[in-house]
Design an enzyme around this catalytic site. Structure first.
Site, PDB file in Angstrom:
ATOM      1  N   HIS A 165       0.811  -1.219   0.000  1.00  0.00           N
ATOM      2  CA  HIS A 165       0.000   0.000   0.000  1.00  0.00           C
ATOM      3  C   HIS A 165       0.846   1.272   0.000  1.00  0.00           C
ATOM      4  O   HIS A 165       0.386   2.333  -0.423  1.00  0.00           O
ATOM      5  CB  HIS A 165      -0.948   0.000   1.204  1.00  0.00           C
ATOM      6  CG  HIS A 165      -2.167   0.841   1.013  1.00  0.00           C
ATOM      7  ND1 HIS A 165      -2.215   1.940   0.174  1.00  0.00           N
ATOM      8  CD2 HIS A 165      -3.419   0.742   1.549  1.00  0.00           C
ATOM      9  CE1 HIS A 165      -3.412   2.484   0.218  1.00  0.00           C
ATOM     10  NE2 HIS A 165      -4.160   1.772   1.033  1.00  0.00           N
ATOM     11  N   ASP A 395     -11.016  -5.865 -19.073  1.00  0.00           N
ATOM     12  CA  ASP A 395     -11.273  -6.955 -20.021  1.00  0.00           C
ATOM     13  C   ASP A 395      -9.977  -7.299 -20.748  1.00  0.00           C
ATOM     14  O   ASP A 395      -9.484  -6.513 -21.552  1.00  0.00           O
ATOM     15  CB  ASP A 395     -12.359  -6.519 -21.009  1.00  0.00           C
ATOM     16  CG  ASP A 395     -12.705  -7.601 -22.025  1.00  0.00           C
ATOM     17  OD1 ASP A 395     -12.057  -8.666 -22.022  1.00  0.00           O
ATOM     18  OD2 ASP A 395     -13.627  -7.358 -22.830  1.00  0.00           O
TER      19      ASP A 395
END
Length: 451
Positions: A165, A395
């Site tokens: 992070h 995608d």
């Protein structure tokens, strides 16, 4: 569920000559990055359903395309091949990129029920964690990023990512995944300009004392103070076998009805989809926990400052550009009573408004002060993700993901949030709890929508 690890591939950027021109041997962390230095990795899983997912098809067609496109995109995302270090003569850590930097990609196969794991109902957390790779970390070095690609024969596959992070926030991580997907699907040989990351740290101007404040805050969380420069993560929560992850859904119509409830009481609030969804989920969370109504509760979220800085940062800025804001040490009763949802909406609305009206130093100071006085017994709600990240746009050429889950919400009672896959304006809310508590949350959640 049985998971079989087939290999661990070392994927390198296609052309390391880019390193010299990009001047990315060393990327210093900013005060936006430093609060997350010792936190557990952010772990996310993308599930892809396939009409043809035999082992032969997966290993001969899908896997090579994923690896090749990853190698291409890493030319522009070199820090993901690096690691965090804190050199003795430096006041703060940096991301170091070397010529032999790699991203480790675990290739695995699972016999689990793909449709169940990629669904919205209650799923065993342990089975979801198995789909995400480890992120090596030690006192001296912390790996930036790793990936796991898991085949579910004749069902589909998943891509699990583990991200440090302090290296990147949710927006950077999501931008990377979508850029990787676009290169893979369209078989591009270079990064589209609108997705090319910006590494210009000079654009962020802030008082240097904020670095020191954030480092002191992080140090205060460590039990062992003997090595104050250690990069070893804070201990992870030990969770039992009865912990499940579930995704609750608010439709666009649900959001509108909830918004009207608040407007009838407080018409002047900032009632974005985020405010409504967080306020509603939080009140269900507190009610499900039950217990003493005088117990302490705190809620927190992060504000993206890319558009709030002067000058504004590019939308593709690489790294963290968020500051946590919160409301600390409130009484659980405020959110458990009949008007608890409205109270939560009022609080979150005021916090959102304050992101634009207050100086960045003031917001940071308030966070440090508020967080420093938290008790470990406090119920502490946070948000992971956002409805603006577009995670369902990733995608790779085999269709959009059927489901995206943030698995790391098991650490610290976080609530995951994403746009609804199949409806504009809807929200998906992920929660990770013991099954008995999850049943209670689901009951409060559903009953509140139909009352």
């Amino acid at each position: 569920m049985t998971l079989h690890v087939i290999e661990t591939a070392r994927v390198t950027p296609t052309d390391y000559s880019v390193i010299n021109s990009a001047n990315l041997h060393k990327l210093p962390l900013t005060f936006f990055d430093l609060p997350w230095l010792l936190f557990q990795p952010v772990k996310r899983v993308f599930f892809y359903e396939l009409t043809e997912s035999t082992r032969d098809h997966f290993h001969s067609i899908i896997l090579p395309k994923l690896k090749d496109s990853l190698s291409l995109i890493l030319r522009n995302y070199l820090p993901l091949t690096g690691h965090i270090t804190w050199e003795p003569n430096e006041p703060k850590p940096s991301i170091i990129v070397s010529e032999n930097g790699v991203v480790l990609v675990t290739i695995a196969e699972s016999d689990a029920d793909f449709s169940h794991l990629s669904g919205y109902g209650q799923r065993p957390l342990s089975e979801l964690h198995a789909l995400v790779p480890k992120l090596p970390v030690s006192d001296d070095s912390a790996t930036a990023f790793s990936i796991q690609i898991t085949l579910f024969p004749n069902q589909g596959f998943s891509i699990g990512v583990a991200a440090h992070h302090a290296v990147l926030d949710g927006k950077t991580s999501s931008t990377f995944i979508k850029a990787w997907a676009q290169i893979c699907k369209q078989e591009l040989q270079s990064m589209p300009e609108n997705l090319t990351p910006s590494y210009d740290r000079s654009l962020i101007k802030y008082p240097t004392y904020l670095d020191e404040k954030m480092i002191e805050l992080v140090r205060s969380l460590k039990e062992d103070q003997t090595n104050i420069r250690s990069l070893t993560s804070l201990p992870s929560s030990k969770l039992g076998d009865d912990v499940v992850l579930a995704t609750l859904v608010l439709s666009r119509a649900d959001i509108e009805r909830l918004r009207e409830q608040v407007k009838n009481v407080s018409p002047s609030l900032h009632l974005s989809t985020f405010v409504i969804a967080y306020a509603y989920a939080w009140t269900c969370f507190v009610k499900a926990r039950g217990g003493n109504k005088d117990r302490s509760v705190s809620l927190l979220f992060v504000g993206d400052f890319r558009d709030r800085l002067d000058p504004k940062l590019p939308g593709t800025y690489f790294g963290n550009c968020m500051i946590p804001v919160g409301c600390y040490n409130r009484k659980a009763a405020e959110f458990m009573e009949e008007k608890g949802f409205v109270t939560a909406a009022e609080i979150i609305s005021d916090l959102v408004k304050g992101l634009s009206s207050r100086k960045i130093e003031t917001i940071a100071d308030t966070f440090v002060e508020g967080f420093s006085f938290q008790s470990w017994s406090t119920q502490f709600g946070t948000i992971a993700g956002s409805t603006r990240l577009g995670v369902y746009e990733a995608d790779f050429g085999w269709g959009r993901p059927v489901k995206v889950d943030i698995v790391s919400i098991d650490q610290g009672e976080a609530i995951a949030m994403a746009e609804r896959r199949d409806e504009s304006g809807g929200v998906e809310i992920g929660m990770c709890l013991k099954k008995t508590e999850m049943d209670s949350v689901v009951s409060f959640f559903n009953n509140g929508l139909h009352s």
